[in-house]
Design a protein around this motif. Structure first.
Motif, PDB file in Angstrom:
ATOM      1  N   UNK A  28       0.841  -1.206   0.000  1.00  0.00           N
ATOM      2  CA  UNK A  28       0.000   0.000   0.000  1.00  0.00           C
ATOM      3  C   UNK A  28       0.875   1.254   0.000  1.00  0.00           C
ATOM      4  N   UNK A  29       1.978   1.208   0.737  1.00  0.00           N
ATOM      5  CA  UNK A  29       2.847   2.367   0.857  1.00  0.00           C
ATOM      6  C   UNK A  29       3.508   2.798  -0.441  1.00  0.00           C
ATOM      7  N   UNK A  30       3.647   1.865  -1.387  1.00  0.00           N
ATOM      8  CA  UNK A  30       4.262   2.245  -2.660  1.00  0.00           C
ATOM      9  C   UNK A  30       3.381   3.201  -3.447  1.00  0.00           C
ATOM     10  N   UNK A  31       2.070   3.162  -3.196  1.00  0.00           N
ATOM     11  CA  UNK A  31       1.142   4.020  -3.927  1.00  0.00           C
ATOM     12  C   UNK A  31       0.851   3.547  -5.346  1.00  0.00           C
ATOM     13  N   UNK A  32       1.333   2.361  -5.715  1.00  0.00           N
ATOM     14  CA  UNK A  32       1.156   1.855  -7.070  1.00  0.00           C
ATOM     15  C   UNK A  32      -0.059   0.948  -7.220  1.00  0.00           C
ATOM     16  N   UNK A  33      -0.570   0.427  -6.131  1.00  0.00           N
ATOM     17  CA  UNK A  33      -1.555  -0.653  -6.238  1.00  0.00           C
ATOM     18  C   UNK A  33      -2.910  -0.252  -5.675  1.00  0.00           C
ATOM     19  N   UNK A  34      -3.955  -0.772  -6.321  1.00  0.00           N
ATOM     20  CA  UNK A  34      -5.330  -0.588  -5.857  1.00  0.00           C
ATOM     21  C   UNK A  34      -5.528  -1.401  -4.573  1.00  0.00           C
ATOM     22  N   UNK A  97      15.700   2.972  -3.300  1.00  0.00           N
ATOM     23  CA  UNK A  97      16.823   3.729  -3.827  1.00  0.00           C
ATOM     24  C   UNK A  97      18.184   3.312  -3.296  1.00  0.00           C
ATOM     25  N   UNK A  98      18.212   2.277  -2.458  1.00  0.00           N
ATOM     26  CA  UNK A  98      19.480   1.833  -1.881  1.00  0.00           C
ATOM     27  C   UNK A  98      19.864   0.432  -2.355  1.00  0.00           C
ATOM     28  N   UNK A  99      19.181  -0.069  -3.390  1.00  0.00           N
ATOM     29  CA  UNK A  99      19.524  -1.376  -3.947  1.00  0.00           C
ATOM     30  C   UNK A  99      18.864  -2.560  -3.276  1.00  0.00           C
ATOM     31  N   UNK A 100      17.935  -2.327  -2.363  1.00  0.00           N
ATOM     32  CA  UNK A 100      17.283  -3.439  -1.676  1.00  0.00           C
ATOM     33  C   UNK A 100      16.479  -4.304  -2.642  1.00  0.00           C
ATOM     34  N   UNK A 129       3.340   5.034 -15.745  1.00  0.00           N
ATOM     35  CA  UNK A 129       3.592   4.992 -14.298  1.00  0.00           C
ATOM     36  C   UNK A 129       4.545   3.852 -13.923  1.00  0.00           C
ATOM     37  N   UNK A 130       4.492   2.752 -14.668  1.00  0.00           N
ATOM     38  CA  UNK A 130       5.302   1.575 -14.359  1.00  0.00           C
ATOM     39  C   UNK A 130       6.621   1.533 -15.135  1.00  0.00           C
ATOM     40  N   UNK A 131       6.980   2.624 -15.774  1.00  0.00           N
ATOM     41  CA  UNK A 131       8.263   2.669 -16.497  1.00  0.00           C
ATOM     42  C   UNK A 131       9.448   2.349 -15.577  1.00  0.00           C
ATOM     43  N   UNK A 132       9.484   2.850 -14.330  1.00  0.00           N
ATOM     44  CA  UNK A 132      10.612   2.483 -13.456  1.00  0.00           C
ATOM     45  C   UNK A 132      10.659   0.976 -13.172  1.00  0.00           C
ATOM     46  N   UNK A 136      13.675  -1.501 -14.081  1.00  0.00           N
ATOM     47  CA  UNK A 136      14.265  -2.375 -13.056  1.00  0.00           C
ATOM     48  C   UNK A 136      14.453  -3.782 -13.618  1.00  0.00           C
ATOM     49  N   UNK A 137      13.415  -4.336 -14.222  1.00  0.00           N
ATOM     50  CA  UNK A 137      13.537  -5.697 -14.760  1.00  0.00           C
ATOM     51  C   UNK A 137      14.605  -5.766 -15.849  1.00  0.00           C
ATOM     52  N   UNK A 138      14.603  -4.811 -16.750  1.00  0.00           N
ATOM     53  CA  UNK A 138      15.606  -4.823 -17.824  1.00  0.00           C
ATOM     54  C   UNK A 138      17.020  -4.663 -17.269  1.00  0.00           C
TER      55      UNK A 138
END
Length: 167
Positions: A28-34, A97-100, A129-132, A136-138
């Motif tokens: 929920x904290x990521x703000x990306x998901x319903x 942002x720290x590589x976790x 919105x999901x470009x980051x 990440x996957x690439x």
């Protein structure tokens, strides 16, 4: 499954009752998901707690002295030989942002490889919105192998990634 740590967080595979609330807060904290997506993430933890390994869901949690700050959920894809799905990987905003995320993914890959996994699949939305997430996957060695137009909603495709596990 033995989990190792080389940074300030500790990785563990054991699922504990408090992990459902932690996963809900992280996702929920990521703000990306319903809200319904957040509940599905929490439901997978409940499923693992109730059914154990028979649930088909494996987890890796990243803990710090302040609590759980990230997790990944993955599992063998039924009717395949060595193909795994990465169902969820999420890091609390304060720990991003720290590589976790990369370290969590590395633990997933190590676990999958250790049991003879051949491929790891991940999927995400094709919206801007999901470009980051797609980057990440690439950047972690995945290759985009399919895109399903209008999958999640009109104008929201499903992008599927695959990573070949090393022997």
């Amino acid at each position: 499954m033995n989990i190792m740590s080389t940074t300030s967080e500790t990785f563990r595979a054991l699922v504990r009752p408090g992990d459902e609330a932690a996963v809900r807060a992280i996702v929920a904290g990521t703000g990306f998901f319903r809200d319904d997506e957040v509940e599905i993430a929490a439901e997978l933890v409940r499923e693992r707690l109730e059914r154990g390994a028979g649930s088909g869901y494996e987890f890796i949690f990243a803990d710090t002295p302040g609590g759980t700050v990230g997790y990944a959920c993955f599992g063998l894809i039924g009717c395949t030989i060595g193909s795994y799905d990465l169902y969820w990987i999420a890091v609390a905003p304060a720990a991003q942002g720290a590589g976790l995320g990369r370290r969590l993914l590395g633990e997933v890959e190590r676990c999958v490889s250790s049991v003879g996994g051949r491929h790891l699949y991940a999927e995400t939305s094709g919206t801007p919105r999901y470009a980051p997430t797609r980057r990440f996957y690439l950047s972690t060695g995945f290759t985009a192998v399919a895109e399903l137009p209008d999958f999640y909603a009109p104008g929201d495709s499903k992008v599927i990634y695959r990573k070949v596990m090393s022997a």
